[in-house]
Design an enzyme around this catalytic site. Structure first.
Site, mmCIF file in Angstrom:
data_model
loop_
_atom_site.group_PDB
_atom_site.id
_atom_site.type_symbol
_atom_site.label_atom_id
_atom_site.label_comp_id
_atom_site.label_asym_id
_atom_site.label_seq_id
_atom_site.Cartn_x
_atom_site.Cartn_y
_atom_site.Cartn_z
ATOM 1 N N ALA A 133 0.839 -1.199 0.000
ATOM 2 C CA ALA A 133 0.000 0.000 0.000
ATOM 3 C C ALA A 133 0.877 1.253 0.000
ATOM 4 C CB ALA A 133 -0.901 -0.016 1.235
ATOM 5 N N CYS A 140 -2.430 -8.189 6.631
ATOM 6 C CA CYS A 140 -2.119 -6.818 7.045
ATOM 7 C C CYS A 140 -2.196 -6.689 8.575
ATOM 8 C CB CYS A 140 -3.065 -5.822 6.380
ATOM 9 S SG CYS A 140 -2.659 -4.117 6.828
ATOM 10 N N LYS A 198 -3.068 -14.118 0.692
ATOM 11 C CA LYS A 198 -1.804 -13.732 1.354
ATOM 12 C C LYS A 198 -2.021 -13.831 2.856
ATOM 13 C CE LYS A 198 2.150 -11.145 1.670
ATOM 14 N NZ LYS A 198 2.034 -9.715 1.827
ATOM 15 N N ASN A 210 7.562 -15.496 1.357
ATOM 16 C CA ASN A 210 7.788 -14.046 1.414
ATOM 17 C C ASN A 210 8.389 -13.641 2.760
ATOM 18 O OD1 ASN A 210 5.796 -11.363 2.409
ATOM 19 N ND2 ASN A 210 7.315 -11.098 0.814
ATOM 20 N N GLY A 211 9.275 -12.675 2.698
ATOM 21 C CA GLY A 211 9.875 -12.112 3.902
ATOM 22 C C GLY A 211 11.379 -12.023 3.803
HETATM 23 C C1 LIG Z 1 4.589 0.001 3.384
HETATM 24 C C2 LIG Z 1 4.116 -1.414 3.214
HETATM 25 C C3 LIG Z 1 2.874 -1.652 2.689
HETATM 26 C C4 LIG Z 1 2.396 -2.960 2.541
HETATM 27 N N1 LIG Z 1 1.180 -3.167 1.989
HETATM 28 C C5 LIG Z 1 0.757 -4.436 1.757
HETATM 29 C C6 LIG Z 1 -0.477 -4.690 1.110
HETATM 30 O O1 LIG Z 1 -1.208 -3.775 0.718
HETATM 31 N N2 LIG Z 1 -0.832 -5.980 0.915
HETATM 32 C C7 LIG Z 1 -0.030 -7.038 1.299
HETATM 33 O O2 LIG Z 1 -0.378 -8.189 1.080
HETATM 34 N N3 LIG Z 1 1.125 -6.823 1.945
HETATM 35 C C8 LIG Z 1 1.542 -5.560 2.161
HETATM 36 N N4 LIG Z 1 2.749 -5.347 2.777
HETATM 37 C C9 LIG Z 1 3.566 -6.508 3.197
HETATM 38 C C10 LIG Z 1 4.524 -6.930 2.092
HETATM 39 O O3 LIG Z 1 3.789 -7.355 0.957
HETATM 40 C C11 LIG Z 1 5.423 -8.083 2.546
HETATM 41 O O4 LIG Z 1 4.613 -9.165 2.921
HETATM 42 C C12 LIG Z 1 6.310 -7.710 3.715
HETATM 43 O O5 LIG Z 1 6.871 -6.434 3.552
HETATM 44 C C13 LIG Z 1 7.440 -8.749 3.887
HETATM 45 O O6 LIG Z 1 8.152 -8.935 2.693
HETATM 46 P P1 LIG Z 1 9.551 -8.168 2.388
HETATM 47 O O7 LIG Z 1 10.488 -8.505 3.514
HETATM 48 O O8 LIG Z 1 9.991 -8.698 1.059
HETATM 49 O O9 LIG Z 1 9.222 -6.706 2.372
HETATM 50 C C14 LIG Z 1 3.213 -4.055 2.949
HETATM 51 C C15 LIG Z 1 4.473 -3.801 3.492
HETATM 52 C C16 LIG Z 1 4.935 -2.508 3.626
HETATM 53 C C17 LIG Z 1 6.299 -2.279 4.224
#
Ligand SMILES: Cc1cc2nc3c(=O)[nH]c(=O)nc-3n(C[C@H](O)[C@H](O)[C@H](O)COP(=O)(O)O)c2cc1C
Length: 314
Positions: free
Chosen positions: A2, A93, A135, A198-199
């Site tokens: 988002a 979320c 998710k 993911n993560g």
């Molecule tokens: C600012 C921000 C907004 C996010 N918005 C969403 C979202 O709208 N939908 C979603 O499924 N995950 C959202 N996430 C989570 C990410 O998709 C992801 O699951 C999380 O950041 C972990 O993955 P990463 O370590 O690759 O960032 C958001 C994360 C961040 C930091």
């Protein structure tokens, strides 16, 4: 993500090797109310494919109604040049405002509700041939790590893929990830349901660790792409045995410039520049002089001022 993964950002990630993208989360309820601003989040311009549209909410009925609108394109303000690849349901979320409404990761407290939501959404999108994905997180907190149970419920409802962010709701975005959560989901589901890990994946080694340990089918990258959208190509190059040349300052500045111009092209110059300040700053992180440029970007009002600030890095 988002506030970040709008279509200019997704198109850029695709140019740098992303195979699949997901929209920012879209309120199912607001869709059903015909909210124009919400509908804008679902725009799918030429080339932005495959892209899933993600919805959030907690009522099977409104989730299904919103999913049918998004899958069919039958709503006021729809701008699709591409068909959505899937409707993705947000069950991860952790933001307070979202979970106190019973949405996002709050859904993981009720496996049967998860199943009913997925089932209702599948029924609604089936006529349009649009699959449904989900998710989730590792669970609510350390004592309630129920990703496998929730994934099974979602699969029973008809989900064709489950992405697992390997942290609990309580952990938000730190500390480190729990790969066992992803592994437990892979082991719980039939092969016909894809599992995406993911993560904290930001390099080839992270990707290999995720794939090998959990045996998941794919990887989703979030935050690492904000400043390094070429992370996709970097990781793919390593898998394919290709050379990858790390972008230099000129390349990073050029990418920031193009991105801001793309955003301005969509939202208009004034709004585009305003929206790009924080986002362009990610691209130049770590470059000598970036702090001063960042403060200039923050006061830039036109593309010319934006470009002039970026020029200081060259
Ligand atoms: C600012 C921000 C907004 C996010 N918005 C969403 C979202 O709208 N939908 C979603 O499924 N995950 C959202 N996430 C989570 C990410 O998709 C992801 O699951 C999380 O950041 C972990 O993955 P990463 O370590 O690759 O960032 C958001 C994360 C961040 C930091």
């Amino acid at each position: 993500m988002a506030g970040f993964t709008d279509h200019p950002f997704r198109l850029m990630c695709r140019r740098f090797g992303a195979d699949y993208a997901v929209s920012e989360m879209i309120s199912a309820k607001a869709m059903t109310f015909g909210d124009r601003k919400t509908a804008e989040l679902s725009a799918l311009p030429q080339g932005d494919s495959p892209c899933a549209l993600q919805i959030f909410g907690h009522e099977p009925e409104s989730m299904a109604q919103a999913a049918a609108m998004l899958a069919s394109g039958g709503f006021d303000g729809c701008s699709y040049a591409e068909k959505p690849a899937a409707i993705d349901i947000n069950m991860g979320c952790p933001v307070k405002k979202i979970v106190t409404s019973g949405d996002g990761s709050a859904l993981m407290k009720d496996a049967d509700l998860c199943r009913r939501i997925v089932s209702a959404v599948c029924e609604a999108t089936e006529p349009y041939g649009v699959p449904v994905t989900v998710k989730i997180r590792a669970g609510w907190d350390e004592r309630h790590k129920n990703a496998a149970e929730i994934a099974r419920a979602c699969a029973a409802g008809g989900a064709s893929a489950v992405t697992v962010h390997a942290r609990t709701k309580e952990q938000m975005y730190a500390p480190g990830i729990d790969l066992d959560a992803v592994k437990s989901v892979r082991q719980a589901l039939p092969d016909s349901v894809a599992v995406v890990g993911n993560g904290d994946v930001s390099c080839y080694e992270d990707a290999v660790r995720m794939l090998e340990y959990t045996e998941c089918d794919g990887i989703m990258i979030g935050r690492a792409a904000l400043g390094d959208p070429w992370v996709f190509d970097e990781i793919k190059a390593a898998f394919e045995g290709r050379d990858f040349v790390a972008p230099d300052t000129a390349f990073r500045v050029g990418a920031a410039r193009r991105f801001v111009a793309d955003i301005a092209g969509v939202y208009g110059e004034e709004a585009g520049v305003r929206m790009s300040r924080g986002r362009a700053a990610h691209f130049i992180k770590g470059i000598r002089g970036a702090a001063e440029v960042r403060s200039r970007l923050n006061s830039a009002r036109t593309l010319e001022e934006f470009d002039a600030a970026l020029d200081m890095l060259l």
